[in-house]
Write an enzyme that holds these catalytic residues in place. Sequence first.
Site, PDB file in Angstrom:
ATOM      1  N   HIS A   1     -10.757  -1.550   0.161  1.00  8.92           N
ATOM      2  CA  HIS A   1     -11.436  -2.630   1.371  1.00  8.92           C
ATOM      3  C   HIS A   1     -12.003  -3.906   0.604  1.00  8.92           C
ATOM      4  CE1 HIS A   1     -12.537  -4.100   5.576  1.00  8.92           C
ATOM      5  NE2 HIS A   1     -13.869  -4.187   4.836  1.00  8.92           N
TER       6      HIS A   1
ATOM      7  N   LEU B   1      -6.553   2.925  11.757  1.00  4.84           N
ATOM      8  CA  LEU B   1      -7.822   4.214  11.412  1.00  4.84           C
ATOM      9  C   LEU B   1      -6.839   6.279  11.813  1.00  4.84           C
ATOM     10  CD1 LEU B   1     -10.843   3.762  13.797  1.00  4.84           C
ATOM     11  CD2 LEU B   1     -10.916   3.751  11.060  1.00  4.84           C
TER      12      LEU B   1
ATOM     13  N   LYS C   1      -1.987   9.236  18.818  1.00  7.35           N
ATOM     14  CA  LYS C   1      -1.912   9.501  17.909  1.00  7.35           C
ATOM     15  C   LYS C   1      -1.479  10.473  16.839  1.00  7.35           C
ATOM     16  CE  LYS C   1      -5.245   7.271  15.595  1.00  7.35           C
ATOM     17  NZ  LYS C   1      -5.200   6.011  14.681  1.00  7.35           N
TER      18      LYS C   1
ATOM     19  N   GLY D   1       2.353  -6.205   1.795  1.00  7.02           N
ATOM     20  CA  GLY D   1       2.549  -5.016   0.384  1.00  7.02           C
ATOM     21  C   GLY D   1       2.431  -5.592  -0.636  1.00  7.02           C
ATOM     22  N   SER D   2       1.631  -6.112  -0.639  1.00 11.11           N
ATOM     23  CA  SER D   2       0.895  -6.742  -2.249  1.00 11.11           C
ATOM     24  C   SER D   2       0.320  -5.758  -3.216  1.00 11.11           C
ATOM     25  CB  SER D   2       0.150  -8.340  -1.821  1.00 11.11           C
ATOM     26  OG  SER D   2      -0.811  -7.788  -1.718  1.00 11.11           O
ATOM     27  N   ASN D   3      -0.523  -5.409  -2.749  1.00 12.51           N
ATOM     28  CA  ASN D   3      -1.140  -3.924  -3.253  1.00 12.51           C
ATOM     29  C   ASN D   3      -0.774  -2.384  -3.407  1.00 12.51           C
ATOM     30  OD1 ASN D   3      -4.157  -4.559  -4.135  1.00 12.51           O
ATOM     31  ND2 ASN D   3      -4.642  -4.332  -2.058  1.00 12.51           N
TER      32      ASN D   3
END
Length: 198
Positions: free
Chosen positions: A109, A92, A65, A12-14
């Site tokens: 990304h 995804l 999903k 979770g650094s971003n």
Amino acid sequence: MKKIAVFASGSGSNFQSIVDEIDSGTLEADVRLLVCDRPGARATERAEAAGIPVFSFRAKEYESKEAFEREIIRELEAAGVEFIVLAGYMRLIGPTLLEAFGGRIVNIHPSILPAFPGKDAIGQAFDGGVKVTGVTIHYVDAGMDTGEIIAQEAVTVEEDETRESLQRKIQAVEHRLYPATLRDLFRKKSDGSIALIW
């Protein structure tokens, strides 16, 4: 102020960089929810420390999903979320979530797309011996890192680079570029409309 959810799977650094920019007043956004597919991940601890609600789940506990994405949508709607920010979410996005939030999902990304899509992009670049890699922020579509590119920044791979040093350089760019790009996306035009159209 844009009401957002951040999706993360790991440290979770971003996510933290986004929260820090909001706290400093340089990014106008309201993180209403952290969505995490790995209960107990460091990202959930960061959210709890920041007082941000968390919805965590294990995909294997759902029949499909579609089933877990429908539950995510219920959580997003209950929190009033308008926009989704993927920050190290290692799944995804499926058609169920894309239909509900189409054009309102962005991802970061660690490569200059279209080079090195998918998992371990830093390792792919390092092992490939490239001289330049970097960071891409893009809209999310049904493909693997194939959505419309919003922003990119190059990172030079030095001759004495290690995989670890390259990762640190790329993360430093990520932590600066993602909040700055979100700030531009969410900024209101002078006529009061939103610069981001969907």
